[in-house]
Design an enzyme around this catalytic site. Sequence first.
Site, PDB file in Angstrom:
ATOM      1  N   CYS B 161      -2.780 -11.557   3.775  1.00  0.00           N
ATOM      2  CA  CYS B 161      -4.290 -11.989   3.673  1.00  0.00           C
ATOM      3  C   CYS B 161      -4.780 -13.056   3.320  1.00  0.00           C
ATOM      4  O   CYS B 161      -5.908 -13.208   3.582  1.00  0.00           O
ATOM      5  CB  CYS B 161      -4.892 -10.833   4.533  1.00  0.00           C
ATOM      6  N   HIS B 300     -14.317  -9.916   4.035  1.00  0.00           N
ATOM      7  CA  HIS B 300     -12.948  -9.453   4.684  1.00  0.00           C
ATOM      8  C   HIS B 300     -12.890  -8.809   5.949  1.00  0.00           C
ATOM      9  O   HIS B 300     -12.112  -9.250   7.031  1.00  0.00           O
ATOM     10  CB  HIS B 300     -12.213  -9.193   3.732  1.00  0.00           C
ATOM     11  N   GLU B 311     -14.765  -2.706   0.628  1.00  0.00           N
ATOM     12  CA  GLU B 311     -15.298  -3.353   0.137  1.00  0.00           C
ATOM     13  C   GLU B 311     -16.964  -3.585   0.394  1.00  0.00           C
ATOM     14  O   GLU B 311     -17.500  -3.998  -0.510  1.00  0.00           O
ATOM     15  CB  GLU B 311     -14.658  -4.574   1.361  1.00  0.00           C
ATOM     16  N   LYS B 332     -14.098 -10.494  11.889  1.00  0.00           N
ATOM     17  CA  LYS B 332     -13.015 -10.435  12.602  1.00  0.00           C
ATOM     18  C   LYS B 332     -13.698  -9.851  13.897  1.00  0.00           C
ATOM     19  O   LYS B 332     -12.770  -9.248  14.991  1.00  0.00           O
ATOM     20  CB  LYS B 332     -12.032  -9.356  11.377  1.00  0.00           C
ATOM     21  N   HIS B 337      -8.064 -10.471  13.056  1.00  0.00           N
ATOM     22  CA  HIS B 337      -7.860 -10.718  12.240  1.00  0.00           C
ATOM     23  C   HIS B 337      -6.382 -11.573  12.062  1.00  0.00           C
ATOM     24  O   HIS B 337      -5.072 -11.361  12.219  1.00  0.00           O
ATOM     25  CB  HIS B 337      -7.018  -9.076  11.107  1.00  0.00           C
ATOM     26  N   PHE B 397      -2.695  -7.178   1.509  1.00  0.00           N
ATOM     27  CA  PHE B 397      -1.584  -6.653   0.743  1.00  0.00           C
ATOM     28  C   PHE B 397      -0.895  -7.497  -0.562  1.00  0.00           C
ATOM     29  O   PHE B 397      -0.907  -8.567  -0.380  1.00  0.00           O
ATOM     30  CB  PHE B 397      -0.605  -6.672   1.657  1.00  0.00           C
TER      31      PHE B 397
END
Lengths: 132, 409
Positions: B161, B300, B311, B332, B337, B397
Amino acid sequence: MTTFDRIRAMIIRDFELPPERLQRDTLLEEIELDSLAITELVFEIEDEFKITAENTIPRFKTLGDIADYVARLVAERDAKPVPQRPAAKAKPAAKRAAAKAKPASATKGRAPKPAASPGKRKRSSARGARAR
Amino acid sequence: MKRVAVTGLGLVAPGGDNPKAFFASLAAGRSSIGVLDEDWTERLGTRIAARAPFDASVHFKAQQLRMLDRVSQLGLVAAKQAIASARIEWTDEARASTGVFFGTGMGGSTTTDEGYATLYRDGSDRIKPFTVLTAMNNAAGAWIGLEHGLTGPNLTYSTACSSSAVAVGEAWLRVRAGAAPLALAGGAEAPLTLGTLKAWEALKTLATEDPSDPAASCKPFARDRTGLVLGEGAAVVVLEEREHARRRGAEIFCEIVGYGLVTDSAHIARPSIDGQARAFALALESARVAPDEVGYINAHGTGTAANDAVETAAIKRAFGAHAKKLPVSSTKSMHGHLLGAAGAVELVVTILALRTATLPPTMNLRVPDPECDLDYVPNAAREARGVELALTSSFAFGGTNVVLACRRV
């Protein structure tokens, strides 16, 4: 319809080239059929003529070269003796299939296959319905 | 060190087929998340996703499309827009030094999916001859280079990502170091295939469909958040050495002034407060700015339980007391995403937020979460005169955490 005519029709369809530019002696570079385009064309030809091209495709110069190559493969295919007892030949494959306990076809061979049978498709959507 | 300007923007993403329309949609709080209605989606537990408004046949001939996975199609169109908006007049010298820095997480997943379907579902050995060339992760970047004749470095980054955020950051480092006056940087993702969606579904990270309004299914920072919504799209920016841009009279959209890149090596999937906080701190350090100079963060903010709380904690750790006064939003909630494309898409959002002095909102934030207690610009855009510096974060990830810092010009 000759082998060349059939190939010509495929090129017209897939590569949108004008028919008048496609003659037996037309150079591939003249019509900008590069090695990738030839690979793609041979893939289509394999389906159309029910043949399997060799692992390495020869370096064709003209459209006629392709037609000659395909004609040779078709002739070789037709010249192959038809197995006298196909049932005996299919036995090992049938055994393998049985060992895997899969109901799938036991006659998997080298010949190109058509797309999934409607039966197969049906089965996968039924599985999906259960998942939901 | 050179100063690095952004002189071109290109984007196709849920909500708009160009940067301006896309940002307008976000500023209006419009969600582009919906229910997929293709036949193959019947097998999905969650059918919500965000489609980009994109008709490939408008941009490419049938013959070209045989070689282009959707991810490359989206990337090529975004790159073309970016180059057009930068008004670059290519010379041989410029082409020779200009590189393409691209990010994608899943690569040509439509092609991969189709190949496996042919092989395993249909029991056929007739895999399409261009499967390798179409599915490979660097196809999109390579096609962009080919289309524009760019012979500088052509590099594809795949860090899940944060892929395209890394791509922009690495391109920025090169232009800043004086290696080349121009670079194209961005990313693309086209993950809306049965195989990819099923794989994400199995990971139990996808949002549950909101029964009253599917478009509101992604709820970053809200207590009733249930997960992320996958989206497709691409964004590309032109990075240019600032004096080079000035000499040719190019429009400068913003300057990129900082890049924080940290690998947390803590867990393959679980986000890390320390890793994220260090990425924020490193971005500030490389930009040589104090935390209280930052006026906006495009977070994010995936909408997963884990990310949003982590976050929030990371922002508090990196910004201290300023965190409470710092607007943070997750767009998002509206565009989903975009995985490997998310970093570049949200960079464009951040740049346009600075330019228009408009902070796009976090939508669907009705139920506050005690663990998420910052100013998330909830449910409506906000005018923000005087914001000079904005950040955008991308966490992945694999643990690759990236923060990019932009300064208004």
